[in-house]
Design a protein around this motif. Structure first.
Motif, PDB file in Angstrom:
ATOM      1  N   ALA A   1      49.431  52.088  40.723  1.00 57.71           N
ATOM      2  CA  ALA A   1      48.896  50.960  41.480  1.00 57.71           C
ATOM      3  C   ALA A   1      47.482  50.618  40.991  1.00 57.71           C
ATOM      4  N   GLU A   2      46.671  51.659  40.716  1.00 58.73           N
ATOM      5  CA  GLU A   2      45.319  51.435  40.220  1.00 58.73           C
ATOM      6  C   GLU A   2      45.335  50.722  38.872  1.00 58.73           C
ATOM      7  N   ASP A   3      46.349  51.030  38.069  1.00 59.35           N
ATOM      8  CA  ASP A   3      46.446  50.404  36.753  1.00 59.35           C
ATOM      9  C   ASP A   3      46.694  48.909  36.837  1.00 59.35           C
ATOM     10  N   SER A   4      47.106  48.402  37.998  1.00 60.11           N
ATOM     11  CA  SER A   4      47.409  46.983  38.113  1.00 60.11           C
ATOM     12  C   SER A   4      46.190  46.168  38.563  1.00 60.11           C
ATOM     13  N   ILE A   5      45.034  46.808  38.688  1.00 56.58           N
ATOM     14  CA  ILE A   5      43.806  46.115  39.085  1.00 56.58           C
ATOM     15  C   ILE A   5      42.774  46.261  37.963  1.00 56.58           C
ATOM     16  N   TYR A   6      42.199  45.130  37.569  1.00 59.52           N
ATOM     17  CA  TYR A   6      41.224  45.130  36.472  1.00 59.52           C
ATOM     18  C   TYR A   6      40.011  44.306  36.883  1.00 59.52           C
ATOM     19  N   ASP A   7      38.823  44.788  36.510  1.00 59.92           N
ATOM     20  CA  ASP A   7      37.564  44.128  36.855  1.00 59.92           C
ATOM     21  C   ASP A   7      36.830  43.672  35.606  1.00 59.92           C
ATOM     22  N   TRP A   8      36.067  42.592  35.781  1.00 60.22           N
ATOM     23  CA  TRP A   8      35.160  42.160  34.727  1.00 60.22           C
ATOM     24  C   TRP A   8      33.893  41.629  35.376  1.00 60.22           C
ATOM     25  N   ASP A   9      32.772  42.220  35.031  1.00 53.56           N
ATOM     26  CA  ASP A   9      31.466  41.830  35.541  1.00 53.56           C
ATOM     27  C   ASP A   9      30.775  41.007  34.462  1.00 53.56           C
ATOM     28  N   VAL A  10      30.620  39.726  34.716  1.00 55.50           N
ATOM     29  CA  VAL A  10      30.011  38.818  33.745  1.00 55.50           C
ATOM     30  C   VAL A  10      28.494  39.013  33.708  1.00 55.50           C
ATOM     31  N   GLY A  11      27.933  39.326  34.859  1.00 51.88           N
ATOM     32  CA  GLY A  11      26.477  39.392  34.974  1.00 51.88           C
ATOM     33  C   GLY A  11      25.983  38.072  35.546  1.00 51.88           C
TER      34      GLY A  11
ATOM     35  N   LEU B   1      43.602  36.440  41.008  1.00 51.22           N
ATOM     36  CA  LEU B   1      42.229  36.579  40.541  1.00 51.22           C
ATOM     37  C   LEU B   1      41.279  36.318  41.702  1.00 51.22           C
ATOM     38  N   GLY B   2      40.490  37.334  42.061  1.00 59.55           N
ATOM     39  CA  GLY B   2      39.454  37.184  43.078  1.00 59.55           C
ATOM     40  C   GLY B   2      38.113  36.977  42.391  1.00 59.55           C
ATOM     41  N   CYS B   3      37.332  36.008  42.872  1.00 54.83           N
ATOM     42  CA  CYS B   3      36.076  35.640  42.226  1.00 54.83           C
ATOM     43  C   CYS B   3      34.892  35.941  43.139  1.00 54.83           C
ATOM     44  N   GLN B   4      33.793  36.360  42.549  1.00 53.99           N
ATOM     45  CA  GLN B   4      32.534  36.522  43.261  1.00 53.99           C
ATOM     46  C   GLN B   4      31.462  35.741  42.517  1.00 53.99           C
ATOM     47  N   PHE B   5      30.834  34.797  43.224  1.00 52.68           N
ATOM     48  CA  PHE B   5      29.710  34.030  42.702  1.00 52.68           C
ATOM     49  C   PHE B   5      28.598  34.179  43.731  1.00 52.68           C
ATOM     50  N   SER B   6      27.547  34.944  43.414  1.00 52.49           N
ATOM     51  CA  SER B   6      26.527  35.185  44.432  1.00 52.49           C
ATOM     52  C   SER B   6      25.140  35.387  43.837  1.00 52.49           C
ATOM     53  N   GLU B   7      24.178  35.498  44.751  1.00 48.63           N
ATOM     54  CA  GLU B   7      22.768  35.720  44.440  1.00 48.63           C
ATOM     55  C   GLU B   7      22.206  34.650  43.509  1.00 48.63           C
TER      56      GLU B   7
ATOM     57  N   VAL C   1      24.939  36.948  39.980  1.00 44.02           N
ATOM     58  CA  VAL C   1      26.099  37.837  40.029  1.00 44.02           C
ATOM     59  C   VAL C   1      27.388  37.025  39.901  1.00 44.02           C
ATOM     60  N   VAL C   2      28.159  37.325  38.858  1.00 45.83           N
ATOM     61  CA  VAL C   2      29.471  36.715  38.657  1.00 45.83           C
ATOM     62  C   VAL C   2      30.427  37.849  38.282  1.00 45.83           C
ATOM     63  N   ARG C   3      31.424  38.056  39.147  1.00 42.67           N
ATOM     64  CA  ARG C   3      32.388  39.139  38.921  1.00 42.67           C
ATOM     65  C   ARG C   3      33.793  38.640  39.218  1.00 42.67           C
ATOM     66  N   TYR C   4      34.747  39.262  38.512  1.00 45.56           N
ATOM     67  CA  TYR C   4      36.155  38.904  38.691  1.00 45.56           C
ATOM     68  C   TYR C   4      36.982  40.178  38.825  1.00 45.56           C
ATOM     69  N   ARG C   5      38.049  40.088  39.607  1.00 43.63           N
ATOM     70  CA  ARG C   5      39.017  41.184  39.732  1.00 43.63           C
ATOM     71  C   ARG C   5      40.409  40.561  39.769  1.00 43.63           C
ATOM     72  N   ILE C   6      41.305  41.135  38.969  1.00 43.74           N
ATOM     73  CA  ILE C   6      42.678  40.627  38.963  1.00 43.74           C
ATOM     74  C   ILE C   6      43.647  41.717  39.401  1.00 43.74           C
ATOM     75  N   TRP C   7      44.656  41.304  40.123  1.00 46.65           N
ATOM     76  CA  TRP C   7      45.741  42.183  40.558  1.00 46.65           C
ATOM     77  C   TRP C   7      47.017  41.681  39.893  1.00 46.65           C
ATOM     78  N   ILE C   8      47.705  42.617  39.244  1.00 48.45           N
ATOM     79  CA  ILE C   8      48.970  42.311  38.580  1.00 48.45           C
ATOM     80  C   ILE C   8      50.071  43.036  39.344  1.00 48.45           C
TER      81      ILE C   8
END
Length: 195
Positions: free
Chosen positions: A24-34, A92-98, A43-50
């Motif tokens: 299950a953990e293998d199906s979640i991937y993160d990418w922190d753009v900065g 794909l969950g997105c975070q746009f903050s700060e 802060v710009v971050r993404y997480r995808i669930w497959i």
């Protein structure tokens, strides 16, 4: 059943549980753009669930929360996951903050939109699902996320298979040429402001 059999059964259960948890953990991937300086975000971050067992992702459900929200947690919602499994979609969950509020959702030069596309390319690489880099997207946006989703519709209308807006203050506008074929759900409530 003697204690050895129970102990072996318990040990096997733990091994199987651990294997399932790893899978299950293998199906979640993160990418922190900065940071995205063009739109004044720190802060710009993404997480995808497959979904497990899906060999080919047919599209991506992109969840963009309101002002400075973190939509990465939304990928764990059983409702979204059920929809994704049924239609073989990634989430794909997105975070746009700060940063400043207006620039990233108004995004006249599409820097945030390009960031979403780059995230799909990077997450395709990380997940081994090359199809993510070119998959069509279904956008769900709340408030500022709705405004950004509307911008993405203008940025890449051929890539958008649907758009749902919740409490967006702008939605589709007159400069939305090319978006006429995108199915859109724009929820407007009795207490919403005139904008």
């Amino acid at each position: 059943m003697d204690w050895k059999q129970r102990e072996i059964g318990l040990l096997l259960g733990l091994v199987l549980f651990s294997a399932g948890a790893l899978q299950a953990e293998d199906s979640i991937y993160d990418w922190d753009v900065g940071a995205l300086p063009d739109v004044k975000l720190k802060v710009v971050r993404y997480r995808i669930w497959i979904p497990d067992g899906v060999r080919n992702i047919r599209g991506v459900l992109v969840l963009i929360p309101g002002t400075h929200g973190d939509g990465r947690r939304l990928i764990s919602d059983p409702m979204w996951q059920e929809v994704a499994k049924k239609h073989q979609l990634g989430i794909l969950g997105c975070q746009f903050s700060e940063g400043e509020i207006a620039p990233y959702q108004d995004d006249k030069k599409f820097a945030t939109c390009r960031s979403i596309e780059k995230a799909l390319v990077k997450l395709a690489e990380l997940s081994g699902h090359a199809e993510l880099s070119r998959a069509p997207v279904a956008l769900w946006g709340h408030s500022a996320g709705s405004n950004l989703s509307a911008r993405f519709c203008r940025y890449a209308p051929r890539r958008v298979m649907a758009f749902a807006s919740c409490k967006g203050t702008r939605g589709p506008t007159r400069d939305s040429r090319g978006t006429e074929e995108i199915p859109m759900l724009v929820a407007i409530g009795a207490r919403d402001q005139p904008v």
